[in-house]
Design a protein around this motif. Structure first.
Motif, PDB file in Angstrom:
ATOM      1  N   GLU A  77       0.812  -1.218   0.000  1.00 28.23           N
ATOM      2  CA  GLU A  77       0.000   0.000   0.000  1.00 28.23           C
ATOM      3  C   GLU A  77       0.843   1.265   0.000  1.00 28.23           C
ATOM      4  O   GLU A  77       0.308   2.361  -0.148  1.00 28.23           O
ATOM      5  N   ASN A  78       2.145   1.129   0.196  1.00 27.38           N
ATOM      6  CA  ASN A  78       3.017   2.302   0.181  1.00 27.38           C
ATOM      7  C   ASN A  78       4.424   1.866  -0.196  1.00 27.38           C
ATOM      8  O   ASN A  78       4.752   0.666  -0.185  1.00 27.38           O
ATOM      9  N   ALA A  79       5.251   2.846  -0.543  1.00 24.36           N
ATOM     10  CA  ALA A  79       6.595   2.548  -1.034  1.00 24.36           C
ATOM     11  C   ALA A  79       7.472   1.911   0.029  1.00 24.36           C
ATOM     12  O   ALA A  79       8.352   1.098  -0.286  1.00 24.36           O
ATOM     13  N   TYR A  80       7.233   2.250   1.302  1.00 22.47           N
ATOM     14  CA  TYR A  80       8.056   1.646   2.351  1.00 22.47           C
ATOM     15  C   TYR A  80       7.867   0.139   2.393  1.00 22.47           C
ATOM     16  O   TYR A  80       8.830  -0.623   2.429  1.00 22.47           O
ATOM     17  N   VAL A  81       6.608  -0.306   2.405  1.00 22.54           N
ATOM     18  CA  VAL A  81       6.330  -1.738   2.441  1.00 22.54           C
ATOM     19  C   VAL A  81       6.849  -2.413   1.174  1.00 22.54           C
ATOM     20  O   VAL A  81       7.427  -3.501   1.214  1.00 22.54           O
ATOM     21  N   ALA A  82       6.669  -1.755   0.031  1.00 21.67           N
ATOM     22  CA  ALA A  82       7.119  -2.333  -1.237  1.00 21.67           C
ATOM     23  C   ALA A  82       8.623  -2.575  -1.254  1.00 21.67           C
ATOM     24  O   ALA A  82       9.095  -3.571  -1.813  1.00 21.67           O
ATOM     25  N   THR A  83       9.391  -1.687  -0.633  1.00 21.01           N
ATOM     26  CA  THR A  83      10.850  -1.846  -0.638  1.00 21.01           C
ATOM     27  C   THR A  83      11.339  -2.688   0.532  1.00 21.01           C
ATOM     28  O   THR A  83      12.390  -3.310   0.446  1.00 21.01           O
ATOM     29  N   PHE A  84      10.559  -2.744   1.614  1.00 24.60           N
ATOM     30  CA  PHE A  84      10.988  -3.518   2.787  1.00 24.60           C
ATOM     31  C   PHE A  84      10.693  -4.998   2.614  1.00 24.60           C
ATOM     32  O   PHE A  84      11.456  -5.852   3.048  1.00 24.60           O
ATOM     33  N   ILE A  85       9.548  -5.313   1.999  1.00 24.82           N
ATOM     34  CA  ILE A  85       9.159  -6.710   1.786  1.00 24.82           C
ATOM     35  C   ILE A  85       9.684  -7.153   0.425  1.00 24.82           C
ATOM     36  O   ILE A  85       9.254  -6.669  -0.615  1.00 24.82           O
TER      37      ILE A  85
ATOM     38  N   GLU B  84      12.446  -7.699  -2.695  1.00 23.27           N
ATOM     39  CA  GLU B  84      13.385  -6.828  -3.401  1.00 23.27           C
ATOM     40  C   GLU B  84      12.656  -6.102  -4.525  1.00 23.27           C
ATOM     41  O   GLU B  84      11.788  -6.681  -5.177  1.00 23.27           O
ATOM     42  N   ASN B  85      12.994  -4.855  -4.751  1.00 27.98           N
ATOM     43  CA  ASN B  85      12.381  -4.066  -5.805  1.00 27.98           C
ATOM     44  C   ASN B  85      13.414  -3.199  -6.503  1.00 27.98           C
ATOM     45  O   ASN B  85      14.325  -2.666  -5.857  1.00 27.98           O
TER      46      ASN B  85
ATOM     47  N   ILE C  29       9.478  -2.207  -9.561  1.00 27.01           N
ATOM     48  CA  ILE C  29       9.250  -3.452 -10.270  1.00 27.01           C
ATOM     49  C   ILE C  29      10.184  -4.522  -9.699  1.00 27.01           C
ATOM     50  O   ILE C  29      11.382  -4.283  -9.553  1.00 27.01           O
ATOM     51  N   ARG C  30       9.623  -5.659  -9.329  1.00 25.49           N
ATOM     52  CA  ARG C  30      10.430  -6.711  -8.713  1.00 25.49           C
ATOM     53  C   ARG C  30      11.307  -7.404  -9.758  1.00 25.49           C
ATOM     54  O   ARG C  30      10.884  -7.581 -10.907  1.00 25.49           O
ATOM     55  N   PRO C  31      12.526  -7.810  -9.352  1.00 26.14           N
ATOM     56  CA  PRO C  31      13.460  -8.432 -10.308  1.00 26.14           C
ATOM     57  C   PRO C  31      12.892  -9.642 -11.029  1.00 26.14           C
ATOM     58  O   PRO C  31      13.189  -9.861 -12.202  1.00 26.14           O
ATOM     59  N   GLU C  32      12.058 -10.430 -10.348  1.00 28.87           N
ATOM     60  CA  GLU C  32      11.522 -11.629 -11.002  1.00 28.87           C
ATOM     61  C   GLU C  32      10.399 -11.305 -11.979  1.00 28.87           C
ATOM     62  O   GLU C  32       9.972 -12.172 -12.759  1.00 28.87           O
TER      63      GLU C  32
ATOM     64  N   ASP D 291      21.414   4.195 -14.288  1.00 25.62           N
ATOM     65  CA  ASP D 291      20.717   3.398 -13.276  1.00 25.62           C
ATOM     66  C   ASP D 291      20.906   1.906 -13.559  1.00 25.62           C
ATOM     67  O   ASP D 291      21.040   1.494 -14.713  1.00 25.62           O
ATOM     68  N   THR D 292      20.876   1.119 -12.487  1.00 24.06           N
ATOM     69  CA  THR D 292      20.982  -0.334 -12.623  1.00 24.06           C
ATOM     70  C   THR D 292      19.614  -0.966 -12.429  1.00 24.06           C
ATOM     71  O   THR D 292      18.867  -0.603 -11.523  1.00 24.06           O
ATOM     72  N   LEU D 293      19.291  -1.916 -13.293  1.00 21.20           N
ATOM     73  CA  LEU D 293      18.058  -2.686 -13.184  1.00 21.20           C
ATOM     74  C   LEU D 293      18.443  -4.146 -12.947  1.00 21.20           C
ATOM     75  O   LEU D 293      19.220  -4.720 -13.717  1.00 21.20           O
ATOM     76  N   ILE D 294      17.919  -4.732 -11.866  1.00 18.92           N
ATOM     77  CA  ILE D 294      18.214  -6.133 -11.539  1.00 18.92           C
ATOM     78  C   ILE D 294      17.119  -7.015 -12.120  1.00 18.92           C
ATOM     79  O   ILE D 294      15.924  -6.739 -11.953  1.00 18.92           O
ATOM     80  N   VAL D 295      17.535  -8.083 -12.803  1.00 19.61           N
ATOM     81  CA  VAL D 295      16.605  -9.066 -13.351  1.00 19.61           C
ATOM     82  C   VAL D 295      16.935 -10.418 -12.724  1.00 19.61           C
ATOM     83  O   VAL D 295      18.089 -10.842 -12.728  1.00 19.61           O
ATOM     84  N   LYS D 296      15.926 -11.076 -12.173  1.00 25.06           N
ATOM     85  CA  LYS D 296      16.099 -12.426 -11.636  1.00 25.06           C
ATOM     86  C   LYS D 296      15.493 -13.388 -12.639  1.00 25.06           C
ATOM     87  O   LYS D 296      14.295 -13.346 -12.922  1.00 25.06           O
ATOM     88  N   THR D 297      16.327 -14.274 -13.201  1.00 25.72           N
ATOM     89  CA  THR D 297      15.855 -15.138 -14.274  1.00 25.72           C
ATOM     90  C   THR D 297      16.353 -16.557 -14.085  1.00 25.72           C
ATOM     91  O   THR D 297      17.299 -16.810 -13.327  1.00 25.72           O
ATOM     92  N   ALA D 298      15.723 -17.487 -14.763  1.00 23.37           N
ATOM     93  CA  ALA D 298      16.100 -18.893 -14.652  1.00 23.37           C
ATOM     94  C   ALA D 298      17.516 -19.104 -15.184  1.00 23.37           C
ATOM     95  O   ALA D 298      17.995 -18.371 -16.057  1.00 23.37           O
ATOM     96  N   ASN D 299      18.177 -20.117 -14.660  1.00 20.99           N
ATOM     97  CA  ASN D 299      19.525 -20.478 -15.094  1.00 20.99           C
ATOM     98  C   ASN D 299      19.420 -21.305 -16.373  1.00 20.99           C
ATOM     99  O   ASN D 299      19.056 -22.478 -16.334  1.00 20.99           O
ATOM    100  N   ASP D 300      19.696 -20.680 -17.510  1.00 21.84           N
ATOM    101  CA  ASP D 300      19.671 -21.425 -18.767  1.00 21.84           C
ATOM    102  C   ASP D 300      20.796 -20.958 -19.685  1.00 21.84           C
ATOM    103  O   ASP D 300      21.445 -19.940 -19.455  1.00 21.84           O
ATOM    104  N   GLN D 301      21.001 -21.703 -20.749  1.00 17.29           N
ATOM    105  CA  GLN D 301      22.140 -21.477 -21.645  1.00 17.29           C
ATOM    106  C   GLN D 301      22.080 -20.127 -22.351  1.00 17.29           C
ATOM    107  O   GLN D 301      23.109 -19.510 -22.601  1.00 17.29           O
TER     108      GLN D 301
END
Length: 365
Positions: A235-243, A245-246, A290-293, A329-339
Motif C-alpha cells: 500500500e506504500n513505497a516503504y512496504v514495497a521496498t521492505f518486503i 526486493e524491488n 518493479i520486482r526483479p523476477e 541506473d541499474t536494473l536487476i533481473v532475476k531469471t532462470a539459469n539457462d544457456q
C-alpha cells in the motif's frame, strides 16, 4: 497508516496504544491492532521500528504510556507478566543453566502450584512435542543451539498458554537450522492451535511462517495483511521496498488510464504501471517499483526496452542479471539459469520488458 479493525473473534486488542520512555519521544505512536485467536501474527520491522516494544507490552514487561490492551475482552495492561498466562520465547533461550531439560520444563508448572503427577505428565508431553527424547537429564550447556531452542519452545508451551510470544527466537541459529526450526514452529502452531505473536526483522521468516504480518515503521504499522497481500499489493513505497526486493526507478507522471498511469522514467523509458495512493497532477515526480523476477529478458524490438548487460551473478537455481540503463541506473533481473543467459556477454545490448500490472507507481519521496 495504522490499520487493524476490531473483530468479535479477536483474542487480543491494542487500542490507541502509545509508548514513550522519556516522556517526549513516542516509540509507539497510536497503535490499533487486533489479534485473532489461533493466528500466527508476525511483527516485522527494522531496528527501532517499535515491534519489540509492542511485544514487551503484550508480555507485561513494559506498560503503555496511553491506550488499552485487552485479552478476551478484559484489560490486561496493569496485570503482572506472570499472571497473563502467556508463554515467552527469547532469542537467547533464557534457560536455567543449572537445571536439566526436565527441570527447566517443570519450573513454570511448579510456579503455578501443580501437583507432581500432573507436572510429570505435562513435561513428558512437551518433550514428545519437540522431539527431545533421551535429553531430559542434560543441562543446556550439553545441548546444541537447536536443541536449546526446542527446550525454550517446550517451556513456553508446557503450561498450555493461550498465547505464545516469540522475540527473534531463531536469530542465533545458522541458516539451515533456522529454516528447519521455522518449519517446526509452524507445524507446532498448526497442531496446537495456539495464538502466536512473533517478532523478527527477517522478512523471509515473516513471509514463510505467518498468517498475517504487521510491518512496523517508526512506531506505526505501515501495513498489515497476509504475506501474499504485502508482497503483491503493497500500500506504500516503504512496504514495497521492505518486503522482498524491488527495482526503484524515478520519473514523472504523464497521464492516467483507469488504475494504471503512464510515466516517463529518467532512464528514457516511457512505460506504464499501477497507481498506488494519491499521485497528484501530470508532471508529478514519481517512483516506479518493479520486482526483479517480474522483469523479462527478450529480443530487442519495438515492444521492448533496451539496456546494456553490466554483470551476471550465478546463484545456482537462478541468475541475477545487472542491466545498465541509459542514465546509468541499474536494473536487476532475476531469471532462470539457462544457456541463453550464459551466452550473453558484458557490454552487450539486451532487450527487456515487464507487464504494466506488475509495476507499482508511487509519489516520489
Amino acid at each position: 497508516m495504522n490499520s487493524a479493525a476490531h473483530s468479535p473473534s479477536s483474542l487480543i486488542d491494542l487500542t490507541h496504544v502509545q509508548k514513550s520512555y522519556d516522556g517526549k519521544t513516542l516509540v509507539i505512536k497510536d497503535l490499533n491492532l487486533s489479534i485473532a485467536k489461533g493466528e500466527f501474527l508476525t511483527l516485522l520491522g527494522a531496528s527501532g521500528s517499535g515491534k519489540t516494544t509492542t511485544l514487551m507490552m503484550l508480555a507485561g514487561f513494559e506498560t503503555p504510556t496511553r491506550g488499552e490492551i485487552r485479552m478476551a475482552g478484559k484489560p490486561i495492561q496493569n496485570v503482572p507478566a506472570h499472571k497473563r498466562g502467556m508463554g515467552m520465547v527469547f532469542q537467547n533461550y533464557a534457560l536455567f543453566p543449572h537445571m536439566t531439560v526436565s527441570e527447566n520444563l517443570a519450573y513454570p508448572l511448579k510456579m503455578r502450584g501443580l501437583d507432581r503427577s500432573t507436572i510429570e505428565t505435562k513435561v513428558k508431553r512437551a518433550i514428545d512435542m519437540v522431539q527431545l527424547h533421551d535429553m531430559q537429564l542434560r543441562r543446556p550447556s550439553e545441548l546444541s543451539g537447536g536443541q536449546q531452542q526446542r527446550v525454550a519452545l517446550a517451556r513456553a508451551m508446557v503450561f498450555e498458554p493461550q498465547v505464545i510470544l516469540m522475540d527473534e527466537p531463531l536469530g542465533a541459529l545458522d541458516k539451515n537450522l533456522r529454516e528447519h526450526m521455522q518449519y517446526e514452529i509452524k507445524q507446532l502452531h498448526r497442531s496446537l492451535g495456539v495464538t502466536v505473536v512473533y517478532v523478527t526483522h527477517d522478512q523471509g521468516e515473516a513471509l514463510t511462517m505467518s498468517d498475517r504480518v504487521a510491518v512496523f515503521h517508526q512506531g506505526d504499522i505501515a501495513q498489515i495483511g497476509a504475506p501474499t497481500t504485502l508482497y503483491e499489493h503493497p500500500e506504500n513505497a516503504y512496504v514495497a521496498t521492505f518486503i522482498g526486493e524491488n527495482n526503484v526507478l524515478h520519473g514523472q507522471l504523464k497521464g492516467r488510464q483507469g488504475e494504471q498511469v503512464d510515466v516517463a522514467l529518467n532512464a528514457g523509458l516511457n512505460t506504464r504501471g499501477v497507481a498506488v495512493g494519491a499521485l497528484g497532477a501530470t508532471g508529478q515526480d514519481i517512483q516506479l517499483l518493479i520486482r526483479p523476477e517480474k522483469v523479462r529478458l527478450c529480443a530487442i524490438g519495438p515492444s521492448s526496452y533496451q539496456a546494456t548487460l553490466a554483470d551476471r551473478v550465478y546463484l545456482g537455481d537462478h541468475i541475477r542479471v545487472h542491466l545498465k540503463l541509459s542514465n546509468g541506473d541499474t536494473l536487476i533481473v532475476k531469471t532462470a539459469n539457462d544457456q541463453s543467459i550464459n551466452a550473453l556477454r558484458n557490454g552487450q545490448p539486451v532487450g527487456f520488458t515487464w507487464n504494466p500490472e506488475d509495476a507499482r507507481v508511487f509519489t516520489a519521496r
